[in-house]
Design a protein around this motif. Sequence first.
Motif, short mmCIF file in Angstrom:
data_model
loop_
_atom_site.label_atom_id
_atom_site.label_comp_id
_atom_site.label_asym_id
_atom_site.label_seq_id
_atom_site.Cartn_x
_atom_site.Cartn_y
_atom_site.Cartn_z
N HIS A 116 0.86 -1.19 0.00
CA HIS A 116 0.00 0.00 0.00
C HIS A 116 0.89 1.24 0.00
CE1 HIS A 116 -3.05 2.93 1.12
NE2 HIS A 116 -3.97 2.01 0.85
N GLU A 117 0.45 2.28 -0.70
CA GLU A 117 1.24 3.51 -0.81
C GLU A 117 1.52 4.13 0.57
OE1 GLU A 117 3.55 6.36 -2.46
OE2 GLU A 117 2.76 4.55 -3.42
N LYS A 118 0.58 3.98 1.50
CA LYS A 118 0.76 4.54 2.84
C LYS A 118 1.98 3.94 3.54
CE LYS A 118 -2.73 7.41 3.01
NZ LYS A 118 -2.47 8.88 3.11
N LEU A 119 2.28 2.67 3.24
CA LEU A 119 3.44 2.02 3.84
C LEU A 119 4.73 2.67 3.34
CD1 LEU A 119 2.28 -1.69 3.55
CD2 LEU A 119 2.52 -0.37 5.65
N ARG A 120 4.75 3.01 2.04
CA ARG A 120 5.92 3.68 1.49
C ARG A 120 6.11 5.05 2.16
NH1 ARG A 120 7.53 2.55 -3.44
NH2 ARG A 120 5.41 2.16 -4.14
N GLU A 121 4.99 5.77 2.31
CA GLU A 121 5.05 7.10 2.93
C GLU A 121 5.55 7.01 4.37
OE1 GLU A 121 1.20 8.81 2.54
OE2 GLU A 121 1.22 8.76 0.34
N LEU A 122 5.09 5.97 5.08
CA LEU A 122 5.53 5.78 6.47
C LEU A 122 7.01 5.47 6.53
CD1 LEU A 122 4.83 5.49 9.49
CD2 LEU A 122 4.33 3.07 9.04
N ALA A 123 7.47 4.57 5.67
CA ALA A 123 8.90 4.21 5.66
C ALA A 123 9.75 5.43 5.34
CB ALA A 123 9.14 3.11 4.63
N ASP A 124 9.28 6.24 4.40
CA ASP A 124 10.02 7.44 4.02
C ASP A 124 10.08 8.43 5.18
OD1 ASP A 124 11.25 9.13 1.80
OD2 ASP A 124 9.60 10.42 2.41
#
Length: 385
Positions: free
Chosen positions: A49-57
Amino acid sequence: MIGRSFDFEILREVSGRTEDETIRAIEELMAQSLTKEIAAENLRYDFAHEKLRELADAETSAARRCLLHRRVAEVLVNRGRARREIGVWANQIARHYQLAGEAAHAAEYFKLAGDHARMLYANAGALVHYRVALSLGHPNEAVLHESIGDVQTLLGDYAGALASYATAATLCLPAALARIEHKRGNVQHRRSEYALAMSHFQITLHTFVEQTAPAERARLFADWGLAMHALEQEDRAQAMASRALTLAETGHDVFALAQAHNILGILARHDGNLRQARYHLEQNCTIAESLPDPSVRIAALNNLALVCRDTNEIERAIKLTETSLALCVTQGDRHHQAALHNNLADLLLGIGKDSETMRQSVAILADIGAAATTLQPEIWKLVEW
């Protein structure tokens, strides 16, 4: 940091892990439904999910983020060089260097991205890349301003193109000045400001150094002759065109030779010598097929179609114009595209066929005209070039 999706090899190289460590990490992430396999045949993955990428970033420190972006850029550079397709990767490389805070490297690759986009006639994208390269302090400002002017010319932003070329002329090395002045003259010609065009051609001639090749002079005289023809100075235009042909043959330059045949064909048609016009324009078409730049062939096909229209070969004229238009759409030369739509509409109306092509012409010409600072009705009258 890599982006929308990532493949195994890039992930392994950027992370600095071994192959076994990378596999175990991917398997663990997939087991937790954090990432997913999206292309098994080439080992490609993405976040679930895109939200996971945003969180990792968001949870990555600024220092590590810069480090990883630099590593991604370096991996992509190596991959692009190994495959001899650095232009394909240039935009991604530039973005990663920019995000890594390495402006000089980013500027270099944004210019390469612009060159690659321009080669594909993605003109709007090329313009963006060149401007970003400038903003990041690329050292070769003159070349970038000239390249921006080239793209603006195709897009029909003639005021912008003239401003870009003027800037390039003030920054360039003396050896490049003649080329830029020639381009400024061609833009003035497109705006139907023929006297101004010829003044730039005169400057170009005076700027030529002693070693200037005959081919470069031939190209200049061909364009100069076309401007003289537009001002109805037919004898001078004929002399200039003949001079261009002689120089093109001396210099063994096929581009200059095509241009010389083109202007001689135009002049012969207007003199009523359709047989001579056909000869020169057929020669032009044959030569133009071997050239990488489609602009010469676009002009050749259009001008030959006008001769066919004069001799009542309407079906051939339509076919030639349609071929020229298709090439022009690919190249993205909006003003010439509009003129070809208009020429095609006239041909179709002549045989009783209605078409959307006239409306397409009007829409483009209105857009080009709106960008001009002064009213330029001559822009709407383009038929041959």
